[in-house]
Design a protein around this motif. Structure first.
Motif, PDB file in Angstrom:
ATOM      1  N   UNK A 126       2.575  11.859  11.439  1.00 60.02           N
ATOM      2  CA  UNK A 126       2.159  11.150  10.225  1.00 60.02           C
ATOM      3  C   UNK A 126       1.060  11.940   9.512  1.00 60.02           C
ATOM      4  N   UNK A 127       0.137  12.526  10.273  1.00 55.86           N
ATOM      5  CA  UNK A 127      -0.893  13.383   9.674  1.00 55.86           C
ATOM      6  C   UNK A 127      -0.270  14.599   8.993  1.00 55.86           C
ATOM      7  N   UNK A 128       0.736  15.207   9.633  1.00 60.10           N
ATOM      8  CA  UNK A 128       1.434  16.347   9.019  1.00 60.10           C
ATOM      9  C   UNK A 128       2.163  15.936   7.744  1.00 60.10           C
ATOM     10  N   UNK A 129       2.769  14.760   7.768  1.00 58.77           N
ATOM     11  CA  UNK A 129       3.484  14.278   6.582  1.00 58.77           C
ATOM     12  C   UNK A 129       2.518  14.052   5.426  1.00 58.77           C
ATOM     13  N   UNK A 130       1.309  13.546   5.719  1.00 61.30           N
ATOM     14  CA  UNK A 130       0.306  13.372   4.671  1.00 61.30           C
ATOM     15  C   UNK A 130      -0.166  14.717   4.142  1.00 61.30           C
ATOM     16  N   UNK A 131      -0.394  15.659   5.047  1.00 57.47           N
ATOM     17  CA  UNK A 131      -0.868  16.982   4.633  1.00 57.47           C
ATOM     18  C   UNK A 131       0.160  17.681   3.740  1.00 57.47           C
ATOM     19  N   UNK A 132       1.444  17.542   4.075  1.00 58.38           N
ATOM     20  CA  UNK A 132       2.508  18.215   3.333  1.00 58.38           C
ATOM     21  C   UNK A 132       3.108  17.346   2.231  1.00 58.38           C
ATOM     22  N   UNK A 133       2.516  16.194   1.990  1.00 63.31           N
ATOM     23  CA  UNK A 133       3.031  15.271   0.962  1.00 63.31           C
ATOM     24  C   UNK A 133       3.012  15.960  -0.394  1.00 63.31           C
ATOM     25  N   UNK A 134       4.101  15.804  -1.130  1.00 64.70           N
ATOM     26  CA  UNK A 134       4.153  16.419  -2.455  1.00 64.70           C
ATOM     27  C   UNK A 134       4.943  15.543  -3.413  1.00 64.70           C
ATOM     28  N   UNK A 142       9.165  10.704   1.138  1.00 68.09           N
ATOM     29  CA  UNK A 142       9.819   9.410   0.938  1.00 68.09           C
ATOM     30  C   UNK A 142       9.530   8.459   2.097  1.00 68.09           C
ATOM     31  N   UNK A 143       9.502   8.997   3.314  1.00 67.93           N
ATOM     32  CA  UNK A 143       9.207   8.166   4.485  1.00 67.93           C
ATOM     33  C   UNK A 143       7.783   7.624   4.419  1.00 67.93           C
ATOM     34  N   UNK A 144       6.832   8.481   4.022  1.00 67.91           N
ATOM     35  CA  UNK A 144       5.439   8.038   3.886  1.00 67.91           C
ATOM     36  C   UNK A 144       5.350   6.947   2.836  1.00 67.91           C
ATOM     37  N   UNK A 145       5.998   7.151   1.689  1.00 64.10           N
ATOM     38  CA  UNK A 145       5.979   6.144   0.627  1.00 64.10           C
ATOM     39  C   UNK A 145       6.589   4.828   1.101  1.00 64.10           C
ATOM     40  N   UNK A 146       7.708   4.907   1.800  1.00 58.88           N
ATOM     41  CA  UNK A 146       8.370   3.695   2.283  1.00 58.88           C
ATOM     42  C   UNK A 146       7.488   2.936   3.272  1.00 58.88           C
ATOM     43  N   UNK A 147       6.870   3.652   4.198  1.00 59.34           N
ATOM     44  CA  UNK A 147       5.985   2.998   5.168  1.00 59.34           C
ATOM     45  C   UNK A 147       4.822   2.326   4.446  1.00 59.34           C
ATOM     46  N   UNK A 148       4.212   3.039   3.499  1.00 63.84           N
ATOM     47  CA  UNK A 148       3.047   2.493   2.794  1.00 63.84           C
ATOM     48  C   UNK A 148       3.410   1.277   1.948  1.00 63.84           C
ATOM     49  N   UNK A 149       4.553   1.310   1.286  1.00 60.41           N
ATOM     50  CA  UNK A 149       4.964   0.163   0.471  1.00 60.41           C
ATOM     51  C   UNK A 149       5.353  -1.030   1.340  1.00 60.41           C
TER      52      UNK A 149
END
Length: 160
Positions: free
Chosen positions: A34-42, A50-57
Motif C-alpha cells: 500500500x505504501x508503494x502504491x501511494x508512492x507510485x500513485x499517478x 485505481x485500487x488505491x482510489x477504490x479502497x479510499x472511496x
C-alpha cells in the motif's frame, strides 16, 4: 473420487493453516504494498492507482496510516491529495487538497491500512464458518465414496 476429495480437503486445510500462521507477514506485506502504491500513485489510470482510489472511496479513508502520508509523495507536490480522499466531491478543490491544514477538514483523516485489516478480520469468522461447512461436506463425500467403493467391491465377489 474419495482420493480426489481427500487431496482437495488437504490442500484447503494446509492453505488455512498457512494463512493463520503467516497472518502477520500478510499484514506487513499488505502495508508495504500500500505504501508503494501511494508512492507510485499517478494521474494515469493504472491498476494500482485505481485500487488505491477504490479502497479510499469505499472505506472512507485516506493514506496508509492517515491522510498526511500523501505529503511524502510526488503526486502531492504536483496535485495535492487525490480526489478519492474527499468527504464530499463537490466541496473539494485542488487548492484545498494542496494545503494539508485545509485538507484535514475536507478529506477522510483515517488511514486505510487499519480499516482494511479490521474489515478483513471482522469477516474472518464468516469465511471460517463457510470453509468449515464446505470441509464437512467434503468429509461426508469422502466417507460416502469409500462406502460406495466398498459396496461395489463386495458385490463383485458375490456375483462370481
Amino acid at each position: 473420487y474419495a482420493m480426489l476429495l481427500s487431496l482437495i480437503f488437504l490442500i484447503v486445510l494446509v492453505a488455512a493453516v498457512v494463512g493463520f500462521v503467516f497472518r502477520h507477514e500478510i499484514k506487513t506485506n499488505f502495508e508495504s504494498n500500500l505504501n508503494l502504491a501511494l508512492r507510485d500513485y499517478n494521474v494515469t489510470a493504472d491498476r494500482h492507482s485505481e485500487a488505491v482510489d477504490t479502497i479510499q472511496r469505499t472505506l472512507h479513508c485516506c493514506g496508509v496510516q492517515n491522510y498526511s502520508d500523501w505529503e511524502r509523495t510526488e503526486y502531492f507536490t504536483q496535485r495535492g491529495i487525490p480526489q478519492s480522499c474527499c468527504k464530499s466531491q463537490d466541496d473539494c478543490s485542488e487548492e484545498d487538497l494542496k494545503d494539508p491544514s485545509k485538507a484535514k477538514l475536507k478529506v477522510f483523516v483515517d488511514g486505510c491500512f487499519f480499516l482494511v485489516t479490521s474489515t478483513m478480520e471482522s469477516k474472518m469468522s464468516v469465511v471460517a464458518g463457510i470453509s468449515f461447512g464446505i470441509a464437512c461436506f467434503q468429509l461426508v463425500g469422502i466417507v460416502l465414496a469409500c462406502c460406495l467403493s466398498q459396496y461395489i467391491t463386495n458385490n463383485q465377489y458375490e456375483m462370481v
